[in-house]
Design a protein around this motif. Structure first.
Motif, mmCIF file in Angstrom:
data_model
loop_
_atom_site.group_PDB
_atom_site.id
_atom_site.type_symbol
_atom_site.label_atom_id
_atom_site.label_comp_id
_atom_site.label_asym_id
_atom_site.label_seq_id
_atom_site.Cartn_x
_atom_site.Cartn_y
_atom_site.Cartn_z
ATOM 1 N N LEU A 33 0.833 -1.201 0.000
ATOM 2 C CA LEU A 33 0.000 0.000 0.000
ATOM 3 C C LEU A 33 0.867 1.249 0.000
ATOM 4 C CD1 LEU A 33 -3.001 0.867 0.127
ATOM 5 C CD2 LEU A 33 -2.783 0.909 2.613
ATOM 6 N N ARG A 34 1.894 1.240 0.825
ATOM 7 C CA ARG A 34 2.807 2.385 0.875
ATOM 8 C C ARG A 34 3.474 2.631 -0.485
ATOM 9 N NH1 ARG A 34 4.300 5.035 5.193
ATOM 10 N NH2 ARG A 34 3.804 4.292 7.299
ATOM 11 N N LYS A 35 3.932 1.554 -1.106
ATOM 12 C CA LYS A 35 4.656 1.688 -2.370
ATOM 13 C C LYS A 35 3.728 2.153 -3.490
ATOM 14 C CE LYS A 35 7.464 -0.951 -5.650
ATOM 15 N NZ LYS A 35 8.025 -2.293 -5.991
ATOM 16 N N LEU A 36 2.581 1.505 -3.642
ATOM 17 C CA LEU A 36 1.674 1.839 -4.746
ATOM 18 C C LEU A 36 1.120 3.247 -4.625
ATOM 19 C CD1 LEU A 36 -0.351 -1.459 -5.233
ATOM 20 C CD2 LEU A 36 0.874 -0.237 -7.027
ATOM 21 N N PHE A 37 0.837 3.678 -3.404
ATOM 22 C CA PHE A 37 0.205 4.974 -3.181
ATOM 23 C C PHE A 37 1.228 6.064 -2.886
ATOM 24 C CE2 PHE A 37 -4.168 6.489 -1.465
ATOM 25 C CZ PHE A 37 -4.616 6.675 -2.754
ATOM 26 N N SER A 38 2.512 5.690 -2.909
ATOM 27 C CA SER A 38 3.602 6.637 -2.624
ATOM 28 C C SER A 38 3.358 7.383 -1.320
ATOM 29 C CB SER A 38 3.768 7.634 -3.781
ATOM 30 O OG SER A 38 4.063 6.967 -4.988
ATOM 31 N N ILE A 39 3.086 6.621 -0.261
ATOM 32 C CA ILE A 39 2.769 7.205 1.038
ATOM 33 C C ILE A 39 4.054 7.648 1.724
ATOM 34 C CG2 ILE A 39 1.756 6.758 3.310
ATOM 35 C CD1 ILE A 39 -0.043 4.667 1.956
ATOM 36 N N PRO A 40 4.166 8.922 2.088
ATOM 37 C CA PRO A 40 5.390 9.406 2.741
ATOM 38 C C PRO A 40 5.634 8.735 4.090
ATOM 39 C CG PRO A 40 4.065 11.239 1.908
ATOM 40 C CD PRO A 40 3.209 10.016 1.824
ATOM 41 N N GLU A 41 6.866 8.792 4.558
ATOM 42 C CA GLU A 41 7.252 8.144 5.814
ATOM 43 C C GLU A 41 6.583 8.762 7.029
ATOM 44 O OE1 GLU A 41 9.065 5.365 6.515
ATOM 45 O OE2 GLU A 41 8.844 5.043 4.357
ATOM 46 N N ASN A 42 6.148 10.018 6.926
ATOM 47 C CA ASN A 42 5.531 10.666 8.085
ATOM 48 C C ASN A 42 4.027 10.379 8.180
ATOM 49 O OD1 ASN A 42 5.182 12.324 5.736
ATOM 50 N ND2 ASN A 42 4.610 14.061 7.051
ATOM 51 N N TYR A 43 3.604 9.272 7.576
ATOM 52 C CA TYR A 43 2.216 8.818 7.669
ATOM 53 C C TYR A 43 2.183 7.392 8.208
ATOM 54 C CZ TYR A 43 0.457 12.739 4.880
ATOM 55 O OH TYR A 43 0.112 13.993 4.427
ATOM 56 N N GLU A 44 1.181 7.112 9.028
ATOM 57 C CA GLU A 44 0.905 5.759 9.488
ATOM 58 C C GLU A 44 -0.158 5.127 8.588
ATOM 59 O OE1 GLU A 44 2.289 3.969 11.773
ATOM 60 O OE2 GLU A 44 3.293 5.364 13.155
ATOM 61 N N VAL A 45 -0.048 3.819 8.380
ATOM 62 C CA VAL A 45 -1.061 3.052 7.662
ATOM 63 C C VAL A 45 -1.717 2.108 8.658
ATOM 64 C CG1 VAL A 45 -1.507 1.366 5.848
ATOM 65 C CG2 VAL A 45 0.159 3.195 5.461
ATOM 66 N N LEU A 46 -3.023 2.237 8.819
ATOM 67 C CA LEU A 46 -3.757 1.444 9.795
ATOM 68 C C LEU A 46 -4.796 0.566 9.114
ATOM 69 C CD1 LEU A 46 -4.510 4.276 12.407
ATOM 70 C CD2 LEU A 46 -2.454 2.849 12.232
ATOM 71 N N PHE A 47 -4.994 -0.633 9.647
ATOM 72 C CA PHE A 47 -6.078 -1.514 9.230
ATOM 73 C C PHE A 47 -7.070 -1.606 10.393
ATOM 74 C CE2 PHE A 47 -2.759 -3.889 6.518
ATOM 75 C CZ PHE A 47 -3.001 -3.068 5.429
ATOM 76 N N LEU A 48 -8.242 -1.018 10.215
ATOM 77 C CA LEU A 48 -9.243 -0.962 11.268
ATOM 78 C C LEU A 48 -10.508 -1.705 10.843
ATOM 79 C CD1 LEU A 48 -8.851 2.780 12.310
ATOM 80 C CD2 LEU A 48 -7.547 0.797 13.093
#
Length: 366
Positions: free
Chosen positions: A62-77
């Motif tokens: 998800l981080r790679k495909l969406f180019s999510i910056p390091e200063n963001y958390e990815v949560l599964f809720l």
């Protein structure tokens, strides 16, 4: 072409929606004995090494495909996007602040109503008077510079409208419900303070909610709320504070792998535009036989909404479409009409087939 020996219908459901056939086939192969564990993915402990790899792989993809910056958390809720309607104001709407909402449809209205329970939201703009057939002009938007956040719904499944560009809210965090168009195109995540989405449109089966949140917002979040409703609880535990929806996260990871194999979000975006165009071209060329709901500049590539000249003809269209193998073309129960949801996993062939059916139906019912 679709493997019609396996796929006997064209799935245009608005959600839960179509899943990629290769992903379903892989899940079928791994269902009983997941990668040599002797157990199903649904039987694995969420603390096991085998599941840990699945969980972290899904986050990484998800981080790679969406180019999510390091200063963001990815949560599964869990709890769907609807729970986020409450969690966002509970965490971020302070008594001394307001929150601005862009009212473009039913889900924005529901989010606004939940925010009323925790603070003072206000409408920045609304398209209700136009039956939500358009998206507000971002040049006309005015909000308070000390707002807690500005909230929008990026794609409106019921009315078939979509934001093509997003407002720049400066120091005010922009919060977006992207449930029905997340991962359908590249976006600049850094423009947002928080993005949330139910998985059941473009990411996987129902049961998982993805939240992408800037880390500095976590530091400012309200701590005087129930533990399970704090974003910090889940951020600190890598979304493993309690048992996560393990099978749904596994499927989400496989859907992301499928997107990678297609060529990434740029390829997906072009394909989605092409799919929608097949159907919109029939609507636009029908001389009023089909009546599109959304203004052309605001049209969604995910949810194509339209009506026919009268209700009896509409009922006939939906009945014959069902017989021809087209599933899920009924409009939302609150507005009626017709809706074709052409999410990422809906193949181009399905949209071509629908456009051909629509053309033939018009010729048969002049």
């Amino acid at each position: 072409m679709l493997k019609q020996s396996i796929r006997t219908v064209y799935n245009f459901n608005a959600g839960p929606s179509a899943l990629p056939l290769p992903v379903l086939e892989k899940a079928q192969q791994e269902l009983v004995n997941f990668r040599g564990t002797g157990m199903s993915i649904m039987e694995l402990s969420h603390r096991s090494k085998a599941y840990d790899e699945v969980h972290n792989d899904a986050i990484a993809r998800l981080r790679k495909l969406f180019s999510i910056p390091e200063n963001y958390e990815v949560l599964f809720l869990q709890g769907g996007a609807s729970l986020q309607f409450s969690m966002i104001p509970m965490n971020f709407l302070k008594p001394t602040q307001k929150a601005g909402y862009l009212m473009t449809g039913v889900w924005a209205e529901k989010a606004f109503d939940e925010a009323k329970l925790f603070g003072e939201p206000y409408e920045i703009a609304s398209t209700k008077e136009r039956n939500h057939n358009t998206i507000p002009n971002i040049k006309d938007l005015q909000y308070n510079e000390d707002d807690a956040y500005v909230h929008l719904t990026s794609n409106n499944t019921i009315y078939g409208t979509q934001w093509k560009e997003f407002p720049n809210t400066g120091n005010v965090p922009l919060v977006a419900d992207m449930s029905s168009d997340i991962m359908s195109k590249p976006i600049d995540v850094s423009k947002f303070g928080l993005i949330y989405a139910g998985a059941q449109k473009n990411l996987g089966p129902s049961g998982v909610t993805v939240v992408i949140i800037r880390k500095d917002l976590l530091e400012e979040a309200n701590s005087e709320i129930p533990t399970m409703l704090k974003y910090n609880t889940h951020a600190k535990s890598n979304s493993l504070y309690h048992t996560p929806p393990t099978f749904g996260i596994y499927m989400l990871g496989e859907v992301l792998r499928w997107i990678e194999e297609l060529g990434g979000l740029e390829v997906v975006a072009k394909q989605n535009e092409t799919k929608a165009k097949y159907i919109y071209d029939v609507i636009d060329g029908s001389n009023g036989f089909y009546i599109g709901h959304a203004e052309p500049a605001s049209r969604s590539y995910m949810n194509i909404t339209f009506r026919l000249a009268d209700e009896e003809l509409e009922k006939k269209f939906l009945a014959e479409a069902q017989e021809a193998g087209f599933v899920g073309l009924n409009g939302h129960r609150s507005v009626g009409g017709c809706r074709a949801s052409a999410y990422n996993s809906v193949p181009v062939e399905a949209c071509i087939a629908l456009s051909e059916f629509m053309t033939q139906f018009q010729e048969n019912n002049r």
